[in-house]
Scaffold this motif. Structure first.
Motif, PDB file in Angstrom:
ATOM      1  N   GLU A 240       0.839  -1.202   0.000  1.00 14.73           N
ATOM      2  CA  GLU A 240       0.000   0.000   0.000  1.00 14.73           C
ATOM      3  C   GLU A 240       0.873   1.250   0.000  1.00 14.73           C
ATOM      4  N   MET A 241       1.980   1.206   0.738  1.00 15.31           N
ATOM      5  CA  MET A 241       2.931   2.311   0.728  1.00 15.31           C
ATOM      6  C   MET A 241       3.646   2.400  -0.617  1.00 15.31           C
ATOM      7  N   GLU A 242       4.006   1.252  -1.155  1.00 16.14           N
ATOM      8  CA  GLU A 242       4.746   1.223  -2.423  1.00 16.14           C
ATOM      9  C   GLU A 242       3.985   1.926  -3.534  1.00 16.14           C
ATOM     10  N   LYS A 243       2.673   1.766  -3.571  1.00 14.78           N
ATOM     11  CA  LYS A 243       1.870   2.416  -4.612  1.00 14.78           C
ATOM     12  C   LYS A 243       1.995   3.939  -4.527  1.00 14.78           C
ATOM     13  N   VAL A 244       2.039   4.464  -3.298  1.00 14.18           N
ATOM     14  CA  VAL A 244       2.190   5.910  -3.116  1.00 14.18           C
ATOM     15  C   VAL A 244       3.584   6.354  -3.541  1.00 14.18           C
ATOM     16  N   PHE A 245       4.607   5.619  -3.119  1.00 17.59           N
ATOM     17  CA  PHE A 245       5.981   5.973  -3.496  1.00 17.59           C
ATOM     18  C   PHE A 245       6.139   6.035  -5.012  1.00 17.59           C
ATOM     19  N   GLN A 246       5.606   5.047  -5.684  1.00 18.67           N
ATOM     20  CA  GLN A 246       5.742   5.012  -7.139  1.00 18.67           C
ATOM     21  C   GLN A 246       4.997   6.166  -7.791  1.00 18.67           C
ATOM     22  N   ALA A 247       3.830   6.518  -7.259  1.00 23.87           N
ATOM     23  CA  ALA A 247       3.086   7.666  -7.777  1.00 23.87           C
ATOM     24  C   ALA A 247       3.844   8.972  -7.555  1.00 23.87           C
ATOM     25  N   GLU A 248       4.663   9.003  -6.496  1.00 25.96           N
ATOM     26  CA  GLU A 248       5.468  10.186  -6.183  1.00 25.96           C
ATOM     27  C   GLU A 248       6.789  10.208  -6.948  1.00 25.96           C
ATOM     28  N   GLY A 249       7.042   9.191  -7.760  1.00 27.45           N
ATOM     29  CA  GLY A 249       8.236   9.176  -8.605  1.00 27.45           C
ATOM     30  C   GLY A 249       9.433   8.442  -8.032  1.00 27.45           C
ATOM     31  N   PHE A 250       9.246   7.702  -6.938  1.00 28.76           N
ATOM     32  CA  PHE A 250      10.343   6.951  -6.339  1.00 28.76           C
ATOM     33  C   PHE A 250      10.438   5.545  -6.928  1.00 28.76           C
ATOM     34  N   GLU A 251      11.651   5.077  -7.097  1.00 27.96           N
ATOM     35  CA  GLU A 251      11.857   3.664  -7.397  1.00 27.96           C
ATOM     36  C   GLU A 251      11.755   2.897  -6.079  1.00 27.96           C
ATOM     37  N   THR A 252      11.186   1.710  -6.126  1.00 28.89           N
ATOM     38  CA  THR A 252      11.012   0.929  -4.907  1.00 28.89           C
ATOM     39  C   THR A 252      11.465  -0.506  -5.124  1.00 28.89           C
ATOM     40  N   GLU A 253      11.852  -1.143  -4.031  1.00 23.65           N
ATOM     41  CA  GLU A 253      12.157  -2.564  -4.042  1.00 23.65           C
ATOM     42  C   GLU A 253      11.775  -3.148  -2.689  1.00 23.65           C
ATOM     43  N   ILE A 254      11.054  -4.260  -2.718  1.00 27.00           N
ATOM     44  CA  ILE A 254      10.698  -4.959  -1.485  1.00 27.00           C
ATOM     45  C   ILE A 254      11.552  -6.217  -1.372  1.00 27.00           C
ATOM     46  N   LEU A 255      12.326  -6.307  -0.295  1.00 27.98           N
ATOM     47  CA  LEU A 255      13.123  -7.503  -0.018  1.00 27.98           C
ATOM     48  C   LEU A 255      12.366  -8.364   0.991  1.00 27.98           C
ATOM     49  N   HIS A 256      12.204  -9.628   0.664  1.00 25.35           N
ATOM     50  CA  HIS A 256      11.507 -10.554   1.549  1.00 25.35           C
ATOM     51  C   HIS A 256      12.557 -11.382   2.288  1.00 25.35           C
ATOM     52  N   ILE A 257      12.736 -11.097   3.560  1.00 26.28           N
ATOM     53  CA  ILE A 257      13.798 -11.784   4.315  1.00 26.28           C
ATOM     54  C   ILE A 257      13.266 -12.620   5.473  1.00 26.28           C
ATOM     55  N   GLY A 258      11.966 -12.563   5.717  1.00 30.89           N
ATOM     56  CA  GLY A 258      11.408 -13.219   6.893  1.00 30.89           C
ATOM     57  C   GLY A 258      11.469 -14.732   6.881  1.00 30.89           C
ATOM     58  N   ASN A 259      11.662 -15.320   5.690  1.00 28.89           N
ATOM     59  CA  ASN A 259      11.731 -16.781   5.612  1.00 28.89           C
ATOM     60  C   ASN A 259      13.146 -17.281   5.322  1.00 28.89           C
ATOM     61  N   LYS A 260      14.131 -16.401   5.472  1.00 28.00           N
ATOM     62  CA  LYS A 260      15.519 -16.789   5.203  1.00 28.00           C
ATOM     63  C   LYS A 260      16.216 -17.217   6.496  1.00 28.00           C
ATOM     64  N   ALA A 261      17.254 -18.015   6.336  1.00 22.40           N
ATOM     65  CA  ALA A 261      18.049 -18.449   7.497  1.00 22.40           C
ATOM     66  C   ALA A 261      19.099 -17.381   7.773  1.00 22.40           C
ATOM     67  N   ILE A 262      18.824 -16.515   8.733  1.00 23.60           N
ATOM     68  CA  ILE A 262      19.712 -15.397   9.049  1.00 23.60           C
ATOM     69  C   ILE A 262      20.092 -15.484  10.521  1.00 23.60           C
ATOM     70  N   ARG A 263      21.355 -15.678  10.776  1.00 26.93           N
ATOM     71  CA  ARG A 263      21.799 -15.791  12.160  1.00 26.93           C
ATOM     72  C   ARG A 263      22.057 -14.417  12.758  1.00 26.93           C
ATOM     73  N   GLY A 264      22.117 -14.360  14.061  1.00 26.53           N
ATOM     74  CA  GLY A 264      22.351 -13.095  14.738  1.00 26.53           C
ATOM     75  C   GLY A 264      23.814 -12.691  14.736  1.00 26.53           C
ATOM     76  N   CYS A 265      24.072 -11.463  15.140  1.00 25.21           N
ATOM     77  CA  CYS A 265      25.435 -10.942  15.247  1.00 25.21           C
ATOM     78  C   CYS A 265      26.171 -11.669  16.369  1.00 25.21           C
ATOM     79  N   VAL A 266      27.449 -11.985  16.136  1.00 24.51           N
ATOM     80  CA  VAL A 266      28.261 -12.653  17.163  1.00 24.51           C
ATOM     81  C   VAL A 266      29.296 -11.708  17.771  1.00 24.51           C
ATOM     82  N   GLY A 267      29.255 -10.432  17.389  1.00 17.65           N
ATOM     83  CA  GLY A 267      30.148  -9.444  17.987  1.00 17.65           C
ATOM     84  C   GLY A 267      31.617  -9.645  17.658  1.00 17.65           C
ATOM     85  N   CYS A 268      31.917 -10.235  16.484  1.00 16.07           N
ATOM     86  CA  CYS A 268      33.324 -10.473  16.126  1.00 16.07           C
ATOM     87  C   CYS A 268      34.020  -9.206  15.635  1.00 16.07           C
TER      88      CYS A 268
END
Length: 205
Positions: free
Chosen positions: A22-50
């Protein structure tokens, strides 16, 4: 100008996506390029402070975080969306953002940030607050709308019935568009604010 949007839900086209789209439609109408990254189903580990990212210029774990870092460096605005789990953001998204913000050495000053949350009922404002802290520590102006940015729905697609939530997303995107354009004009005329060297203090005697 462009906006990077992060979908932290494991459901690629669930209620969090509905809010972002819903936000993307407004951004595009305002002339912005948009990209949605879907990361919620990826295997992403936390920071280990190295702290190897300070030497390498990227996170030592070469995954979606490093892919997003280049896009983050180029964007004018960042929108982060999350479902609500136990009054908090999705743990995968939090791990992603922690490593992204820590390892990406780009200047985040005056990139505009916005957070949105999707829930069945409660926990929206706690998740909203949690996500906004990533922007606030980075010198990023936080865009706001007409309420705390949230949308309601239990089953995938149910958020389409939340008329007020959808309006909140459109208002947020409109305000964010104005802010990004205003900052671009201000940067062109006045430049970015000068920064003092950072002072770090530890509460240890």
């Amino acid at each position: 100008m462009n906006v990077l949007m992060i979908n932290g839900s494991p459901h690629k086209e669930g209620n969090t996506y509905i809010a972002l789209h819903e936000m993307e439609k407004v951004f595009q109408a305002e002339g912005f390029e948009t990209e949605i990254l879907h990361i919620g189903n990826k295997a992403i580990r936390g920071c280990v402070g190295c702290r190897r990212c300070g030497e390498l210029g990227r996170c030592v774990f070469d995954d979606a975080v490093n892919e997003a870092a280049e896009k983050f460096a180029r964007c004018d605005g960042l929108v982060v969306g999350s479902p609500v789990y136990y009054a908090s953001a999705n743990a995968t998204l939090v791990a992603f953002l922690t490593r992204l913000f820590y390892s990406c050495g780009c200047d985040k000053t005056m990139k505009v940030g916005a957070a949105v949350a999707a829930a069945r009922r409660g926990g929206l404002t706690a998740t909203y607050d949690e996500l906004n802290k990533f922007f606030a520590i980075s010198g990023m102006p936080i865009a706001s709308g007409q309420y705390w940015n949230g949308i309601h729905g239990q089953t995938p697609g149910q958020a389409l019935e939340d008329a007020e939530g959808l309006q909140m997303m459109r208002t947020l995107a409109s305000n964010m568009s104005f802010l990004m354009k205003s900052i671009a004009l201000g940067r062109e005329r006045y430049g970015l604010p000068e920064k003092e060297p950072k002072t770090f203090t530890n509460f240890v005697r």
